[in-house]
Design a protein around this motif. Structure first.
Motif, PDB file in Angstrom:
ATOM      1  N   THR A 246      69.577 -20.683  55.587  1.00 27.51           N
ATOM      2  CA  THR A 246      69.205 -19.876  56.753  1.00 27.51           C
ATOM      3  C   THR A 246      70.420 -19.496  57.588  1.00 27.51           C
ATOM      4  O   THR A 246      70.324 -18.593  58.428  1.00 27.51           O
ATOM      5  CB  THR A 246      68.198 -20.617  57.650  1.00 27.51           C
ATOM      6  N   ILE A 247      71.531 -20.160  57.373  1.00 28.77           N
ATOM      7  CA  ILE A 247      72.775 -19.773  58.039  1.00 28.77           C
ATOM      8  C   ILE A 247      73.768 -19.195  57.031  1.00 28.77           C
ATOM      9  O   ILE A 247      74.526 -18.280  57.343  1.00 28.77           O
ATOM     10  CB  ILE A 247      73.419 -20.949  58.813  1.00 28.77           C
ATOM     11  N   ALA A 248      73.747 -19.716  55.791  1.00 28.66           N
ATOM     12  CA  ALA A 248      74.694 -19.254  54.773  1.00 28.66           C
ATOM     13  C   ALA A 248      74.426 -17.801  54.372  1.00 28.66           C
ATOM     14  O   ALA A 248      75.359 -17.001  54.235  1.00 28.66           O
ATOM     15  CB  ALA A 248      74.628 -20.154  53.545  1.00 28.66           C
ATOM     16  N   VAL A 249      73.143 -17.443  54.189  1.00 26.79           N
ATOM     17  CA  VAL A 249      72.809 -16.077  53.787  1.00 26.79           C
ATOM     18  C   VAL A 249      73.178 -15.064  54.882  1.00 26.79           C
ATOM     19  O   VAL A 249      73.829 -14.054  54.597  1.00 26.79           O
ATOM     20  CB  VAL A 249      71.318 -15.962  53.401  1.00 26.79           C
ATOM     21  N   PRO A 250      72.786 -15.301  56.159  1.00 27.64           N
ATOM     22  CA  PRO A 250      73.222 -14.365  57.207  1.00 27.64           C
ATOM     23  C   PRO A 250      74.742 -14.269  57.331  1.00 27.64           C
ATOM     24  O   PRO A 250      75.282 -13.184  57.557  1.00 27.64           O
ATOM     25  CB  PRO A 250      72.603 -14.944  58.483  1.00 27.64           C
ATOM     26  N   ALA A 251      75.439 -15.409  57.205  1.00 19.73           N
ATOM     27  CA  ALA A 251      76.897 -15.380  57.272  1.00 19.73           C
ATOM     28  C   ALA A 251      77.470 -14.553  56.131  1.00 19.73           C
ATOM     29  O   ALA A 251      78.397 -13.756  56.324  1.00 19.73           O
ATOM     30  CB  ALA A 251      77.456 -16.801  57.222  1.00 19.73           C
ATOM     31  N   PHE A 252      76.904 -14.735  54.938  1.00 22.05           N
ATOM     32  CA  PHE A 252      77.355 -13.963  53.776  1.00 22.05           C
ATOM     33  C   PHE A 252      77.104 -12.472  53.983  1.00 22.05           C
ATOM     34  O   PHE A 252      77.985 -11.644  53.717  1.00 22.05           O
ATOM     35  CB  PHE A 252      76.624 -14.459  52.526  1.00 22.05           C
ATOM     36  N   LEU A 253      75.910 -12.127  54.458  1.00 24.90           N
ATOM     37  CA  LEU A 253      75.589 -10.714  54.668  1.00 24.90           C
ATOM     38  C   LEU A 253      76.497 -10.094  55.728  1.00 24.90           C
ATOM     39  O   LEU A 253      76.948  -8.957  55.585  1.00 24.90           O
ATOM     40  CB  LEU A 253      74.123 -10.563  55.073  1.00 24.90           C
ATOM     41  N   ALA A 254      76.770 -10.851  56.789  1.00 23.28           N
ATOM     42  CA  ALA A 254      77.648 -10.333  57.843  1.00 23.28           C
ATOM     43  C   ALA A 254      79.044 -10.062  57.291  1.00 23.28           C
ATOM     44  O   ALA A 254      79.646  -9.020  57.576  1.00 23.28           O
ATOM     45  CB  ALA A 254      77.724 -11.326  59.004  1.00 23.28           C
ATOM     46  N   MET A 255      79.551 -10.979  56.467  1.00 22.23           N
ATOM     47  CA  MET A 255      80.927 -10.821  55.990  1.00 22.23           C
ATOM     48  C   MET A 255      81.066  -9.703  54.962  1.00 22.23           C
ATOM     49  O   MET A 255      82.090  -9.024  54.919  1.00 22.23           O
ATOM     50  CB  MET A 255      81.452 -12.150  55.432  1.00 22.23           C
ATOM     51  N   VAL A 256      80.035  -9.467  54.149  1.00 23.23           N
ATOM     52  CA  VAL A 256      80.182  -8.430  53.126  1.00 23.23           C
ATOM     53  C   VAL A 256      79.793  -7.049  53.644  1.00 23.23           C
ATOM     54  O   VAL A 256      80.307  -6.034  53.167  1.00 23.23           O
ATOM     55  CB  VAL A 256      79.368  -8.760  51.854  1.00 23.23           C
TER      56      VAL A 256
ATOM     57  N   PHE B 263      69.345 -13.709  60.119  1.00 20.13           N
ATOM     58  CA  PHE B 263      69.289 -15.072  60.653  1.00 20.13           C
ATOM     59  C   PHE B 263      67.966 -15.314  61.372  1.00 20.13           C
ATOM     60  O   PHE B 263      67.292 -16.326  61.136  1.00 20.13           O
ATOM     61  CB  PHE B 263      70.454 -15.312  61.606  1.00 20.13           C
ATOM     62  N   SER B 264      67.579 -14.378  62.233  1.00 16.61           N
ATOM     63  CA  SER B 264      66.333 -14.541  62.989  1.00 16.61           C
ATOM     64  C   SER B 264      65.124 -14.587  62.060  1.00 16.61           C
ATOM     65  O   SER B 264      64.226 -15.425  62.216  1.00 16.61           O
ATOM     66  CB  SER B 264      66.181 -13.398  64.006  1.00 16.61           C
ATOM     67  N   VAL B 265      65.105 -13.684  61.069  1.00 19.82           N
ATOM     68  CA  VAL B 265      63.965 -13.623  60.152  1.00 19.82           C
ATOM     69  C   VAL B 265      63.884 -14.870  59.289  1.00 19.82           C
ATOM     70  O   VAL B 265      62.798 -15.470  59.120  1.00 19.82           O
ATOM     71  CB  VAL B 265      64.056 -12.359  59.270  1.00 19.82           C
TER      72      VAL B 265
ATOM     73  N   ARG C 229      61.482 -22.540  61.389  1.00 18.46           N
ATOM     74  CA  ARG C 229      62.508 -23.028  62.325  1.00 18.46           C
ATOM     75  C   ARG C 229      62.783 -22.000  63.422  1.00 18.46           C
ATOM     76  O   ARG C 229      63.867 -21.941  63.981  1.00 18.46           O
ATOM     77  CB  ARG C 229      63.797 -23.318  61.549  1.00 18.46           C
ATOM     78  N   GLY C 230      61.758 -21.227  63.716  1.00 20.59           N
ATOM     79  CA  GLY C 230      61.921 -20.167  64.698  1.00 20.59           C
ATOM     80  C   GLY C 230      62.299 -20.660  66.071  1.00 20.59           C
ATOM     81  O   GLY C 230      62.991 -19.959  66.828  1.00 20.59           O
ATOM     82  N   ARG C 231      61.863 -21.877  66.429  1.00 14.65           N
ATOM     83  CA  ARG C 231      62.186 -22.408  67.759  1.00 14.65           C
ATOM     84  C   ARG C 231      63.662 -22.746  67.909  1.00 14.65           C
ATOM     85  O   ARG C 231      64.147 -22.921  69.028  1.00 14.65           O
ATOM     86  CB  ARG C 231      61.341 -23.648  68.045  1.00 14.65           C
TER      87      ARG C 231
END
Length: 484
Positions: A419-429, A448-450, A457-459
Motif C-alpha cells: 500500500t506504500i510500495a506501489v504508490p511510491a513506485f507509481l510516483a517515481m516512474v 495511496f489513498s485508494v 486501512r482507510g483510517r
C-alpha cells in the motif's frame, strides 16, 4: 556529493570549519556539516545547471501570441526571467536558508503560453499567475500547505524524491541530445530513441558522454568541486570544438558554446509590471478564469512540493520523522515567487530540481543560493556570457545527481507493504514517463489513498491526503468534463 565524517568511540565528529563566524552562525554552515567553499561551489554548480532557463523561457513565451496577436519581446523576456530568478533565489537563501534556487517553471510557462494567452492579453494572463501566487501564500499562511506536505507518508516522500531523480536524469539526457523524441511522422508507438536518429553521432553528444564519465569519476574519487570542475572543463572543450569544427547552431540545441563578441548587454525592464489582475475574467468568464488560476496553482503547488522534498532529502535537511523544519518560510517564499514571476511577465517562478546539482556539490545552506542569485543578478548585464555554457556541458551533473538521489532513497521504502510500495513506485516512474512532477505526485497520492481504503486501512490516511487526492481526481477529469 555529501560525505559524512567517520564515527568515533571517543568523541562525536566535529563539523568542518567554514571560516567567518558571523556568516557561519547566520547560515548555520558548520551546524549542517558544510563549509563556505562547498556552498560557493554548490551555488556555481546550481547556476550552471539551470542557466538554460535564461534561453528556454523566452523561447517558450516569446513564440506564443495572445488573443490580439501580440508577442512578448525576446530581450525583455530575458531580463524578466533573470531578474525574477535572481530576486527569488536570493530571498530563499537569505530568509529560507536552504540551497533551493528558483526560476521560471517549465510546464507552467507552457500553460501560460498555450492555454491562457490565446484567450486573453498577455497582461491578463500574467495577472492569473499573480493571483495563483496569492492563493499559494494564503494556503501557507493558514497552514494548509504544510499540513498537506506533512500528511505525505515517508515512503511516498522517498518515492517522490526518486521520481525527481529519474526525471532530472531524463531532462539531462534529452537536453543533451543523448535521447530524443521520435517524430509523429515515424508512425511508431515508441516515444524516444537513442540520439537524433537511433544512434549516437556528433561532437555535442560526445562532449556530454565525456562529461558524464568525468563527473562520475571525480565524484567516486571524492574530488572537491567535482560537478563544477566537470561543467567548466567540458564548456572549455565545447568552445574549442565549436571554434575548430564550426558546427551549425542546431547541432548544440539551445546554446552554442562560443565566446560572445560583446559579453555585456544592458537589461530591458519593459515587461516588469505589465499585469492586469482581473482583466482575464472579463475575457473568459468567472468559472473558466477560476479554473485557469486553479490549473496554474496546482502545477506550481505540487511541482514545488516535490522539488522541496527531494532537494531537502538529498541535502539532509529533514528531521528523524522525515519532516522539513522551517518549511513554512520556504513555502511562503515559493508562493511569493509565483506572484513575482507574473508581475515581471516571466511566468510563474518556482523551485528548480536542478538545485540538486549544487547539493551534490556539497551545498547545505542558503549561502549557496546567495551565490546562485548573485550569478543571476550578474547575468542581467552578462547574458551573452552566462548563456555560453551548452546543455551538453551542464547536464552531466543532472545524471550524476539523479543517481545519488536514487541511491540514497530507494532502501528507505518499505517494499513489503504494497500500500506504500506501489504508490511510491507509481510516483517515481510517472514523473519521467509523463514528463511532469505534478502527474507523478497526483498518481502517487490517488493510488495511496485508494489502496489503503480498499485494504481496510482507510483510517490510517490523513484527511488532507483524501482531500488532495480528490482534487487531483477532479484535475484529471477536467478535460472530460469540458472544463479546460
Amino acid at each position: 556529493m555529501s560525505t559524512s565524517a567517520p564515527a568515533s568511540s571517543a568523541a562525536a565528529p566535529t563539523p568542518p570549519s567554514s571560516g567567518g563566524s558571523g556568516l557561519d552562525r547566520y547560515f548555520k554552515i558548520s551546524e549542517r556539516g558544510s563549509t563556505v567553499a562547498r556552498e560557493v561551489r554548490g551555488g556555481f554548480a546550481t547556476f550552471f545547471a539551470m542557466a538554460y532557463i535564461i534561453v528556454l523561457n523566452p523561447i517558450i513565451l516569446g513564440s506564443a501570441k495572445d488573443m490580439y496577436g501580440h508577442q512578448l519581446d525576446g530581450g525583455q523576456l530575458v531580463t524578466a526571467t533573470v531578474l525574477t530568478a535572481a530576486f527569488t533565489t536570493l530571498l530563499m537563501g537569505v530568509i529560507g536558508n536552504v540551497p533551493i534556487a528558483l526560476a521560471a517553471g517549465l510546464g507552467v510557462n507552457t500553460v501560460v503560453a498555450l492555454q491562457l494567452a490565446p484567450r486573453m492579453s498577455w497582461p491578463d494572463a500574467m495577472g492569473m499567475v499573480v493571483l495563483a501566487g496569492f492563493v499559494v501564500m494564503l494556503l501557507v499562511a493558514t497552514g494548509l500547505r504544510e499540513r498537506v506536505m506533512n500528511a505525505v507518508p515517508l515512503g511516498l516522500r522517498k518515492g517522490i524524491a526518486i521520481g525527481i531523480g529519474l526525471f532530472i536524469m531524463l531532462i539531462g539526457l534529452v537536453d543533451a541530445g543523448f535521447v530524443s523524441r521520435i517524430p509523429d511522422a515515424a508512425h511508431t508507438t515508441v516515444p524516444l530513441q537513442l540520439g537524433g536518429s537511433g544512434h549516437l553521432q556528433g561532437w555535442p553528444v560526445l562532449i556530454f558522454v565525456l562529461g558524464v564519465l568525468l563527473t562520475l569519476a571525480l565524484l567516486i574519487r571524492k574530488v572537491p568541486g567535482a560537478i563544477l570542475i566537470s561543467i567548466v572543463a567540458m564548456t572549455v572543450v565545447a568552445v574549442v570544438v565549436q571554434l575548430v569544427a564550426d558546427l551549425p547552431a542546431e547541432a548544440w540545441g539551445l546554446t552554442v558554446p562560443q565566446w560572445p563578441g560583446n559579453p555585456v548587454a544592458a537589461p530591458d525592464f519593459g515587461l516588469v509590471g505589465q499585469v492586469s489582475l482581473f482583466g482575464g475574467f472579463d475575457k473568459v468568464g468567472l468559472l473558466t478564469g477560476i479554473l485557469f488560476v486553479f490549473t496554474v496553482l496546482l502545477s506550481c503547488f505540487f511541482d514545488a512540493m516535490g522539488t522541496i522534498l527531494g532537494v531537502g532529502d538529498e541535502a539532509k535537511l529533514m528531521d528523524k520523522d522525515g519532516n522539513f523544519p522551517g518549511i513554512n518560510k520556504v513555502l511562503l517564499i515559493d508562493g511569493l515567487a509565483v506572484a513575482s514571476g507574473g508581475a515581471t511577465s516571466s511566468s510563474a517562478t518556482t523551485c528548480f530540481v536542478e538545485s540538486t546539482a549544487g547539493v551534490g556539490e556539497g551545498a547545505r545552506t542558503g549561502l549557496a543560493n546567495v551565490v546562485t542569485g548573485g550569478l543571476f543578478a550578474g547575468a542581467l548585464f552578462l547574458t551573452p556570457l552566462a548563456t555560453m555554457v551548452p546543455s551538453q556541458a551542464a547536464t552531466p551533473a543532472l545524471i550524476a545527481v539523479g543517481f545519488l538521489i536514487l541511491a540514497g532513497s530507494v532502501t528507505d521504502i518499505d517494499w513489503s507493504d504494497f500500500t506504500i510500495a506501489v504508490p511510491a513506485f507509481l510516483a517515481m516512474v510517472m514523473m519521467p514517463f509523463t514528463y511532469s512532477i505534478t502527474n507523478g505526485i497526483g498518481i502517487g497520492f490517488i493510488s495511496f489513498s485508494v489502496l489503503r481504503l480498499v485494504t481496510g486501512r482507510g483510517r490510517e490516511v490523513p484527511v488532507a491526503m483524501y482531500v488532495v487526492s480528490a482534487v487531483f481526481v477532479f484535475y484529471y477529469l477536467m478535460p472530460a468534463l469540458g472544463l479546460t
